[in-house]
Design a protein around this motif. Structure first.
Motif, mmCIF file in Angstrom:
data_model
loop_
_atom_site.group_PDB
_atom_site.id
_atom_site.type_symbol
_atom_site.label_atom_id
_atom_site.label_comp_id
_atom_site.label_asym_id
_atom_site.label_seq_id
_atom_site.Cartn_x
_atom_site.Cartn_y
_atom_site.Cartn_z
ATOM 1 N N LYS A 244 0.803 -1.225 0.000
ATOM 2 C CA LYS A 244 0.000 0.000 0.000
ATOM 3 C C LYS A 244 0.838 1.278 0.000
ATOM 4 N N TRP A 245 2.063 1.221 0.583
ATOM 5 C CA TRP A 245 2.852 2.456 0.686
ATOM 6 C C TRP A 245 4.287 2.107 1.046
ATOM 7 N N ASN A 246 5.124 3.123 1.046
ATOM 8 C CA ASN A 246 6.515 2.983 1.457
ATOM 9 C C ASN A 246 6.597 2.538 2.920
ATOM 10 N N PHE A 247 7.688 1.903 3.259
ATOM 11 C CA PHE A 247 8.002 1.446 4.611
ATOM 12 C C PHE A 247 7.078 0.332 5.104
ATOM 13 N N THR A 248 6.564 -0.466 4.158
ATOM 14 C CA THR A 248 5.952 -1.743 4.523
ATOM 15 C C THR A 248 7.122 -2.674 4.841
ATOM 16 N N LYS A 249 6.990 -3.440 5.909
ATOM 17 C CA LYS A 249 8.101 -4.246 6.395
ATOM 18 C C LYS A 249 7.712 -5.715 6.477
ATOM 19 N N PHE A 250 8.670 -6.585 6.146
ATOM 20 C CA PHE A 250 8.471 -8.031 6.239
ATOM 21 C C PHE A 250 9.555 -8.610 7.119
ATOM 22 N N LEU A 251 9.158 -9.454 8.063
ATOM 23 C CA LEU A 251 10.092 -10.131 8.944
ATOM 24 C C LEU A 251 10.224 -11.581 8.481
ATOM 25 N N VAL A 252 11.466 -11.967 8.180
ATOM 26 C CA VAL A 252 11.768 -13.314 7.709
ATOM 27 C C VAL A 252 12.696 -13.954 8.737
ATOM 28 N N ASP A 253 12.343 -15.146 9.202
ATOM 29 C CA ASP A 253 13.167 -15.778 10.238
ATOM 30 C C ASP A 253 14.418 -16.431 9.629
ATOM 31 N N ALA A 254 15.272 -16.941 10.494
ATOM 32 C CA ALA A 254 16.554 -17.503 10.066
ATOM 33 C C ALA A 254 16.389 -18.752 9.197
ATOM 34 N N GLU A 255 15.223 -19.379 9.231
ATOM 35 C CA GLU A 255 14.950 -20.535 8.372
ATOM 36 C C GLU A 255 14.377 -20.109 7.018
ATOM 37 N N GLY A 256 14.221 -18.820 6.814
ATOM 38 C CA GLY A 256 13.721 -18.324 5.539
ATOM 39 C C GLY A 256 12.214 -18.296 5.427
ATOM 40 N N ARG A 257 11.507 -18.323 6.561
ATOM 41 C CA ARG A 257 10.043 -18.244 6.554
ATOM 42 C C ARG A 257 9.613 -16.813 6.833
ATOM 43 N N VAL A 258 8.636 -16.345 6.079
ATOM 44 C CA VAL A 258 8.086 -15.006 6.330
ATOM 45 C C VAL A 258 7.215 -15.112 7.571
#
Length: 163
Positions: A124-138
């Motif tokens: 939707k806009w700038n500064f959307t954030k995604f957290l991905v764990d060390a196993e590569g899962r979102v």
């Protein structure tokens, strides 16, 4: 196997980088812009990076000019802006598309794994954030209004304890 094993992105300096180098790290992936109302979040993102990097966090910034023409600068302008104004030391990549036909494959994967409100695939806009764990899962998707400080609380539970 995580898609990170096969994805590539171009750094702000123009070098092709295999994102597999980040396997085993916890990632916060953010579409950023220099002329946005959320731009001051660079300060909070850098604070998170400095606080949690030793515990395995990497923040990856992807400039995007798809929202109100808020990232119009060339790569060197983006680098200078981020360095001079926010002392950004986390990796920044070349400008990409996060929506539409030219969506970068990384964002195709992120949006598929963590859709937005009501299942929306769009950013939707700038500064959307995604957290991905060390196993590569979102693990999570955060709205632009979610501050880096609030995400830090999640990082405390996800990252190994400091030595």
């Amino acid at each position: 196997m995580s898609p990170l094993a096969t994805l590539h992105a171009t750094t702000l300096e123009g070098e092709d980088m295999a994102l597999s180098r980040y396997l085993g790290k916890t990632l916060l992936i953010v579409n950023v812009a220099s002329k946005c109302g959320f731009t001051p979040q660079y300060r909070g993102l850098e604070a998170l990076y400095r606080q949690y990097r030793a515990r395995g966090l990497e923040i990856l910034g992807f400039p995007c000019d798809q929202f109100g023409h808020q990232e119009p600068g060339a790569a060197e302008e983006i680098r200078q802006f981020c360095t001079l104004n926010y002392e950004v030391s986390f990796p920044l990549f070349a400008r990409i598309a996060v929506n539409g036909a030219d969506t970068h494959p990384l964002y195709q994967w992120l949006k598929r794994e963590a859709p937005g409100v009501l299942g929306s695939q769009g950013i939707k806009w700038n500064f959307t954030k995604f957290l991905v764990d060390a196993e590569g899962r979102v693990r999570a998707r955060y709205a632009p209004t979610d501050t880096p400080a609030a995400i830090g609380r999640e990082l405390d539970t996800l990252l190994p304890a400091a030595a």
